[in-house]
Design a protein around this motif. Structure first.
Motif, PDB file in Angstrom:
ATOM      1  N   SER A 151       0.817  -1.216   0.000  1.00 15.45           N
ATOM      2  CA  SER A 151       0.000   0.000   0.000  1.00 15.45           C
ATOM      3  C   SER A 151       0.846   1.259   0.000  1.00 15.45           C
ATOM      4  O   SER A 151       0.308   2.362  -0.130  1.00 15.45           O
ATOM      5  CB  SER A 151      -0.930  -0.006   1.224  1.00 15.45           C
ATOM      6  N   ASP A 152       2.153   1.138   0.150  1.00 20.36           N
ATOM      7  CA  ASP A 152       3.033   2.314   0.180  1.00 20.36           C
ATOM      8  C   ASP A 152       4.341   1.966  -0.528  1.00 20.36           C
ATOM      9  O   ASP A 152       5.301   1.518   0.100  1.00 20.36           O
ATOM     10  CB  ASP A 152       3.290   2.729   1.628  1.00 20.36           C
ATOM     11  N   THR A 153       4.378   2.165  -1.833  1.00 19.95           N
ATOM     12  CA  THR A 153       5.555   1.770  -2.613  1.00 19.95           C
ATOM     13  C   THR A 153       6.781   2.596  -2.241  1.00 19.95           C
ATOM     14  O   THR A 153       7.897   2.063  -2.211  1.00 19.95           O
ATOM     15  CB  THR A 153       5.284   1.896  -4.120  1.00 19.95           C
ATOM     16  N   ARG A 205       1.772  -1.498  -6.478  1.00 15.53           N
ATOM     17  CA  ARG A 205       0.925  -0.826  -5.498  1.00 15.53           C
ATOM     18  C   ARG A 205      -0.323  -1.632  -5.215  1.00 15.53           C
ATOM     19  O   ARG A 205      -0.978  -2.153  -6.119  1.00 15.53           O
ATOM     20  CB  ARG A 205       0.541   0.572  -5.995  1.00 15.53           C
ATOM     21  N   ASP A 222      -3.872  -1.115  -4.173  1.00 19.59           N
ATOM     22  CA  ASP A 222      -4.847  -0.019  -4.042  1.00 19.59           C
ATOM     23  C   ASP A 222      -6.027  -0.394  -3.159  1.00 19.59           C
ATOM     24  O   ASP A 222      -6.946   0.421  -2.960  1.00 19.59           O
ATOM     25  CB  ASP A 222      -5.337   0.432  -5.420  1.00 19.59           C
ATOM     26  N   ASP A 235      -1.161  -6.453   2.231  1.00 21.33           N
ATOM     27  CA  ASP A 235       0.186  -6.309   1.685  1.00 21.33           C
ATOM     28  C   ASP A 235       0.937  -7.621   1.893  1.00 21.33           C
ATOM     29  O   ASP A 235       0.943  -8.175   2.999  1.00 21.33           O
ATOM     30  CB  ASP A 235       0.922  -5.158   2.378  1.00 21.33           C
TER      31      ASP A 235
END
Length: 258
Positions: A19-21, A62, A64, A71
């Motif tokens: 969720s947070d590349t 990602r 989304d 994740d």
């Protein structure tokens, strides 16, 4: 190390759904010394390729939230014909999560589940054959499936991916088989029925090589990661199970000195 050519059916690629590349890029870059190569947004959706000393070791995309998936790291097995592999998996009790799809120039990918519910990727490489280096610090050192349906799961991988399996242990306390044997081992399958919480499906995992497990654990925590299982000495090396800052689980291993 010379270029790695994965055998058909063996783990050949791994990637992270996160969720947070940006945070993942920083975390793994600092932890393992990776660099990140960003793919074209239009053609590849901004897919990130991680490299260690210039060699590909995995990817990142990602999450989304639309699929409801957490994740997680995924393992892909090599196929000569991804579409046929997906068809065969469905015939033998697997579920198709992502049908076989072309990745321009790179290859064909898909995602299925095995009978235990573990998600596993399928990769038919073209320009991208997969992981280029293993068994070194900052690269994959081992791939392992934990399953609650041990024997049906072994048969699934033998029938769908052409595995030749070898029994390492077959006791009530520890049932474990490998893809290949001896120095040709490529992956392991553990009977984890007594370990997995009720309702939790099987799970593929990756062991990343490190030079010092304790130092890596400390650094991961300083970067926002967490410890799921503390360090443990085994015949195969000093292990720990960690989670990155958004919760994706991975393992690290410091191989024993020869």
């Amino acid at each position: 190390m010379p270029a790695r050519v994965p055998m058909t059916g063996a783990p050949c690629w791994v990637d992270l759904l996160t969720s947070d590349t940006a945070r993942a890029e920083h975390f793994y870059g600092e932890l393992f010394g990776w660099t990140a190569e960003h793919g074209d947004e239009e053609r590849y959706g901004g897919y990130i390729t991680f490299r260690k000393d210039g060699k590909m070791v995995g990817g990142c995309m990602r999450n989304d939230g639309s699929s409801g998936a957490p994740d997680t790291w995924s393992v892909y097995l090599a196929s000569d014909d991804a579409r046929r592999t997906v068809e065969r998996a469905a015939e033998l009790g697997g579920r198709v999560i992502v049908p076989a799809m072309d990745v321009p120039e790179q290859g064909v990918m898909a995602m299925v589940t095995d009978p235990s519910g573990a998600a596993v990727g399928v990769w038919q490489g073209r320009e991208n054959p997969g992981i280029e280096v293993v068994a070194e610090p900052g690269t994959p050192n081992w791939f392992e499936l934990h399953t609650r349906d041990y024997e049906p799961t072994l048969r699934f991988y033998e029938d769908v991916f052409g595995w030749q399996t070898s029994v390492m242990s077959d006791t009530d306390d520890f049932r474990y088989s490998t893809l290949g044997e001896g120095r040709e081992q490529q992956a392991g399958v553990m009977d984890a029925a007594a370990m997995l919480p009720e309702g939790v499906p099987g799970l593929w995992g990756i062991y990343w090589g490190v030079e010092d497990t304790d130092a890596c654990v400390e650094k991961a925590q300083s970067l926002g990661g967490s410890v799921l299982h503390p360090t443990d000495d085994t015949p195969f090396g000093r292990l720990a199970t960690l989670a990155d800052p958004t919760g994706a689980m991975f393992r690290i291993i410091q191989p024993p000195q020869r």
